[in-house]
Design a protein around this motif. Sequence first.
Motif, PDB file in Angstrom:
ATOM      1  N   ASP A  22       0.771  -1.109   0.031  1.00 57.13           N
ATOM      2  CA  ASP A  22      -0.004  -0.218   0.315  1.00 57.13           C
ATOM      3  C   ASP A  22       1.206   0.946  -0.278  1.00 57.13           C
ATOM      4  O   ASP A  22       1.469   1.673   1.061  1.00 57.13           O
ATOM      5  N   SER A  25       0.680   4.362   2.151  1.00 59.94           N
ATOM      6  CA  SER A  25       0.067   3.955   4.188  1.00 59.94           C
ATOM      7  C   SER A  25       1.353   4.728   4.315  1.00 59.94           C
ATOM      8  O   SER A  25       2.611   4.999   3.875  1.00 59.94           O
ATOM      9  N   LEU A  27       2.872   2.981   7.382  1.00 58.21           N
ATOM     10  CA  LEU A  27       3.142   2.445   7.910  1.00 58.21           C
ATOM     11  C   LEU A  27       4.964   1.999   8.590  1.00 58.21           C
ATOM     12  O   LEU A  27       5.094   1.720   9.487  1.00 58.21           O
ATOM     13  N   ASP A  58       5.848   4.965   3.206  1.00 57.91           N
ATOM     14  CA  ASP A  58       5.959   3.939   2.465  1.00 57.91           C
ATOM     15  C   ASP A  58       6.666   2.927   1.342  1.00 57.91           C
ATOM     16  O   ASP A  58       6.805   1.816   0.965  1.00 57.91           O
ATOM     17  N   SER A  85       7.411  -7.706   9.653  1.00 56.87           N
ATOM     18  CA  SER A  85       6.232  -7.952   9.673  1.00 56.87           C
ATOM     19  C   SER A  85       4.742  -8.958  11.188  1.00 56.87           C
ATOM     20  O   SER A  85       4.339  -8.366  10.980  1.00 56.87           O
ATOM     21  N   THR A  91      -3.325  -5.376  10.468  1.00 52.74           N
ATOM     22  CA  THR A  91      -4.501  -4.334   9.775  1.00 52.74           C
ATOM     23  C   THR A  91      -4.722  -4.128   8.016  1.00 52.74           C
ATOM     24  O   THR A  91      -5.708  -3.924   7.467  1.00 52.74           O
ATOM     25  N   GLU A  92      -3.709  -4.660   7.458  1.00 51.06           N
ATOM     26  CA  GLU A  92      -3.723  -4.516   6.351  1.00 51.06           C
ATOM     27  C   GLU A  92      -4.621  -6.021   5.582  1.00 51.06           C
ATOM     28  O   GLU A  92      -5.051  -6.996   6.010  1.00 51.06           O
ATOM     29  N   ASP A  93      -4.939  -5.597   4.352  1.00 48.03           N
ATOM     30  CA  ASP A  93      -5.703  -6.258   3.661  1.00 48.03           C
ATOM     31  C   ASP A  93      -5.324  -7.145   2.874  1.00 48.03           C
ATOM     32  O   ASP A  93      -3.690  -6.668   2.507  1.00 48.03           O
ATOM     33  N   ARG A 104       1.448 -12.030   4.831  1.00 45.30           N
ATOM     34  CA  ARG A 104       0.784 -11.086   5.531  1.00 45.30           C
ATOM     35  C   ARG A 104       0.779 -10.352   4.138  1.00 45.30           C
ATOM     36  O   ARG A 104       1.836  -9.880   2.977  1.00 45.30           O
ATOM     37  N   ILE A 106       1.711  -6.903   3.519  1.00 45.36           N
ATOM     38  CA  ILE A 106       3.118  -5.466   4.352  1.00 45.36           C
ATOM     39  C   ILE A 106       3.239  -4.990   2.731  1.00 45.36           C
ATOM     40  O   ILE A 106       3.714  -3.720   2.672  1.00 45.36           O
TER      41      ILE A 106
END
Length: 177
Positions: A22, A25, A27, A58, A85, A91-93, A104, A106
């Motif tokens: 993403d 993001s 993150l 990101d 990770s 929380t990620e799709d 994951r 991420i």
Amino acid sequence: MTEYRRDHTPGATWFFTLNLVDRSSDLLVEHIDPLRAAFRYAMGRHPWFIDAIVILPDHLHALCTLPANDVDYALRWRLIKTHFSRAIPRTEDISPSRARRGERGIWQRRYWEHRIRDENDFAQHADYIHNNPRKHGYVERVADWPWSSFHRYVRARLLPENWAGEQVFDVGLGERE
């Protein structure tokens, strides 16, 4: 699986770009402490020298030098990405293909790497790294971005604190804008 041709020069210095899936993001800066812990974890098991680095919301860029007889930068990035990770909330799709593999959602699976050829190549990539937060509009002054080795360069008197990076070249880093 696709076989990528990778340079495996022992002890070389490499430029890397790693992106989140993403790209909107934040993150990496939101979870900077787990990211730092992931680097410490990987470096404690497989040391290498981080010549320059910048962490953006990101993505990240890094210049890293492997030990003399070592070629396995992929192992180090796998450890960093995995440790990070596992340390942050889910929380990620997650796409169906990642879910099937137990991954994951991420990090992008691939990353950009470029072996540094000479001192000029090193300097251009270090400048690119340090100027990147300004390039993306996060700060007006390079010195105002907290997650950068620029501050280490200033302490070592390799760059002045008011360095602005006007002479930075686009070195074709495979980054999506």
